[in-house]
Design a protein around this motif. Structure first.
Motif, PDB file in Angstrom:
ATOM      1  N   GLU A 173       4.839  95.789 -32.500  1.00  0.00           N
ATOM      2  CA  GLU A 173       5.253  95.010 -31.331  1.00  0.00           C
ATOM      3  C   GLU A 173       6.343  95.773 -30.591  1.00  0.00           C
ATOM      4  O   GLU A 173       7.371  96.131 -31.171  1.00  0.00           O
ATOM      5  N   LEU A 174       6.125  96.015 -29.309  1.00  0.00           N
ATOM      6  CA  LEU A 174       7.046  96.823 -28.512  1.00  0.00           C
ATOM      7  C   LEU A 174       7.853  95.985 -27.524  1.00  0.00           C
ATOM      8  O   LEU A 174       9.028  96.273 -27.277  1.00  0.00           O
ATOM      9  N   ILE A 175       7.215  94.982 -26.953  1.00  0.00           N
ATOM     10  CA  ILE A 175       7.889  94.097 -25.999  1.00  0.00           C
ATOM     11  C   ILE A 175       7.496  92.661 -26.325  1.00  0.00           C
ATOM     12  O   ILE A 175       6.323  92.376 -26.573  1.00  0.00           O
ATOM     13  N   MET A 176       8.477  91.781 -26.315  1.00  0.00           N
ATOM     14  CA  MET A 176       8.218  90.371 -26.548  1.00  0.00           C
ATOM     15  C   MET A 176       9.116  89.552 -25.632  1.00  0.00           C
ATOM     16  O   MET A 176      10.321  89.769 -25.571  1.00  0.00           O
ATOM     17  N   ASP A 177       8.506  88.629 -24.896  1.00  0.00           N
ATOM     18  CA  ASP A 177       9.247  87.786 -23.950  1.00  0.00           C
ATOM     19  C   ASP A 177      10.014  88.616 -22.926  1.00  0.00           C
ATOM     20  O   ASP A 177      11.128  88.272 -22.530  1.00  0.00           O
ATOM     21  N   GLY A 178       9.416  89.735 -22.506  1.00  0.00           N
ATOM     22  CA  GLY A 178      10.051  90.560 -21.484  1.00  0.00           C
ATOM     23  C   GLY A 178      11.195  91.413 -21.980  1.00  0.00           C
ATOM     24  O   GLY A 178      11.889  92.052 -21.180  1.00  0.00           O
ATOM     25  N   GLN A 179      11.404  91.468 -23.308  1.00  0.00           N
ATOM     26  CA  GLN A 179      12.516  92.238 -23.867  1.00  0.00           C
ATOM     27  C   GLN A 179      11.992  93.350 -24.770  1.00  0.00           C
ATOM     28  O   GLN A 179      11.106  93.127 -25.598  1.00  0.00           O
ATOM     29  N   LEU A 180      12.558  94.531 -24.605  1.00  0.00           N
ATOM     30  CA  LEU A 180      12.158  95.685 -25.401  1.00  0.00           C
ATOM     31  C   LEU A 180      12.675  95.532 -26.834  1.00  0.00           C
ATOM     32  O   LEU A 180      13.849  95.202 -27.059  1.00  0.00           O
ATOM     33  N   PHE A 210       5.017  90.189 -20.760  1.00  0.00           N
ATOM     34  CA  PHE A 210       5.275  89.092 -21.687  1.00  0.00           C
ATOM     35  C   PHE A 210       5.154  89.578 -23.129  1.00  0.00           C
ATOM     36  O   PHE A 210       5.970  89.234 -23.984  1.00  0.00           O
ATOM     37  N   TYR A 211       4.150  90.411 -23.382  1.00  0.00           N
ATOM     38  CA  TYR A 211       3.916  90.898 -24.750  1.00  0.00           C
ATOM     39  C   TYR A 211       3.248  92.253 -24.692  1.00  0.00           C
ATOM     40  O   TYR A 211       2.301  92.453 -23.939  1.00  0.00           O
ATOM     41  N   ALA A 212       3.762  93.190 -25.485  1.00  0.00           N
ATOM     42  CA  ALA A 212       3.160  94.515 -25.577  1.00  0.00           C
ATOM     43  C   ALA A 212       3.128  94.925 -27.036  1.00  0.00           C
ATOM     44  O   ALA A 212       4.124  94.781 -27.760  1.00  0.00           O
ATOM     45  N   VAL A 213       1.986  95.438 -27.481  1.00  0.00           N
ATOM     46  CA  VAL A 213       1.830  95.846 -28.871  1.00  0.00           C
ATOM     47  C   VAL A 213       0.974  97.101 -28.935  1.00  0.00           C
ATOM     48  O   VAL A 213       0.013  97.256 -28.171  1.00  0.00           O
ATOM     49  N   LYS A 214       1.365  98.003 -29.827  1.00  0.00           N
ATOM     50  CA  LYS A 214       0.542  99.169 -30.109  1.00  0.00           C
ATOM     51  C   LYS A 214      -0.395  98.767 -31.226  1.00  0.00           C
ATOM     52  O   LYS A 214       0.032  98.508 -32.359  1.00  0.00           O
ATOM     53  N   SER A 215      -1.669  98.673 -30.931  1.00  0.00           N
ATOM     54  CA  SER A 215      -2.639  98.064 -31.838  1.00  0.00           C
ATOM     55  C   SER A 215      -2.912  98.931 -33.053  1.00  0.00           C
ATOM     56  O   SER A 215      -2.402 100.047 -33.185  1.00  0.00           O
ATOM     57  N   THR A 216      -3.746  98.403 -33.952  1.00  0.00           N
ATOM     58  CA  THR A 216      -4.081  99.122 -35.181  1.00  0.00           C
ATOM     59  C   THR A 216      -4.795 100.447 -34.897  1.00  0.00           C
ATOM     60  O   THR A 216      -4.732 101.364 -35.702  1.00  0.00           O
ATOM     61  N   SER A 217      -5.439 100.529 -33.743  1.00  0.00           N
ATOM     62  CA  SER A 217      -6.134 101.767 -33.383  1.00  0.00           C
ATOM     63  C   SER A 217      -5.254 102.699 -32.556  1.00  0.00           C
ATOM     64  O   SER A 217      -5.701 103.760 -32.125  1.00  0.00           O
ATOM     65  N   GLY A 218      -3.994 102.302 -32.300  1.00  0.00           N
ATOM     66  CA  GLY A 218      -3.081 103.123 -31.521  1.00  0.00           C
ATOM     67  C   GLY A 218      -3.130 102.849 -30.033  1.00  0.00           C
ATOM     68  O   GLY A 218      -2.408 103.479 -29.255  1.00  0.00           O
ATOM     69  N   LYS A 219      -3.944 101.890 -29.612  1.00  0.00           N
ATOM     70  CA  LYS A 219      -4.080 101.551 -28.200  1.00  0.00           C
ATOM     71  C   LYS A 219      -2.967 100.598 -27.770  1.00  0.00           C
ATOM     72  O   LYS A 219      -2.593  99.699 -28.523  1.00  0.00           O
TER      73      LYS A 219
END
Length: 237
Positions: A173-180, A210-219
């Motif tokens: 998880e890279l960004i949550m609720d607009g916060q790094l 709102f939410y940013a995540v680097k997925s299991t595949s790296g995407k």
């Protein structure tokens, strides 16, 4: 006879109050029993039972107490939505118990989880051999989430087109609720410049996410506050 009638109506009132309170607090309390939800549920249940059967205590006192507990729980829920730090303290955070097929003994000690409990949770997911597990995570609600190793997963259409050498890592998880989430960037060696470059390609900023995540595949998977949906579905309306 009047005492029986009085108890009858108090029981109806207690049941009605619990239904109303459940609607106020929302579906989250029903779906995920976190520490906060557990304490709230136990407290409300005990108070409602006393309202129904303990005729020695005035009904007004119970309604006041129920209103106060509801207000506190609702306030905590709102605070959890607005602050990630508060949410982490109130509801705790997921704990990784198995990483790369290896059991993390220290993490198990932190949450007081025994090997017997871990094996039982795995068996409930039809996993009888720990060798099949890539990651196992104890969620906030006490349930175990498992990611199997590639050779033990069900085959999908994507798998048929993917290289046999491709691997999956734990999502970050890279960004949550607009916060790094800087600690995740540092811990997993993810460059903030890379993330900002990816956002620039989409003409977005961190505040827009709102939410940013680097997925299991790296995407990189992004969800923005503005979804661009003209008529989003709301089944309750």
């Amino acid at each position: 006879m009047n005492e029986y009638i009085y108890t009858f109506f108090r029981t109806i009132a207690a049941f009605a109050m619990l239904l109303i309170i459940a609607r106020i607090l929302g579906k989250q309390m029903l779906s995920n029993m976190t520490f906060h939800d557990f304490v709230t549920g136990i407290t409300l249940g005990s108070m409602a039972a006393n309202l129904a059967f303990n005729v020695k205590i005035q009904s007004a006192h119970f309604f006041i107490s129920l209103a106060v507990i509801t207000a506190i729980s609702f306030g905590i829920s709102v605070l959890s939505l607005q602050s990630r730090k508060a949410r982490k303290w109130i509801t705790s955070s997921p704990t990784i118990l198995i990483e790369g097929g290896k059991i993390l003994e220290q993490n198990m000690k932190k949450i007081k989880c025994s090997l017997d409990a871990l094996n039982q949770s795995l068996r409930e997911k039809d996993i009888f051999d720990i060798e099949e597990v890539e990651y196992a995570v104890m969620e906030d609600n006490g349930k175990l989430s498992v990611l199997k190793k590639p050779q033990y997963r069900n085959v999908t259409l994507e798998d048929l087109h993917r290289s046999a050498k491709s691997t999956k890592n734990f999502p970050i998880e890279l960004i949550m609720d607009g916060q790094l989430i800087k600690e995740n960037l540092t811990q997993h060696e993810v460059s903030q410049r890379w993330l900002e470059t990816e956002l620039d390609k989409r003409k977005k900023r961190i505040d827009d996410v709102f939410y940013a995540v680097k997925s299991t595949s790296g995407k990189l998977i992004l969800d923005f506050y503005d979804d661009g949906l003209k008529r989003p579905i709301d089944q309750e309306n």
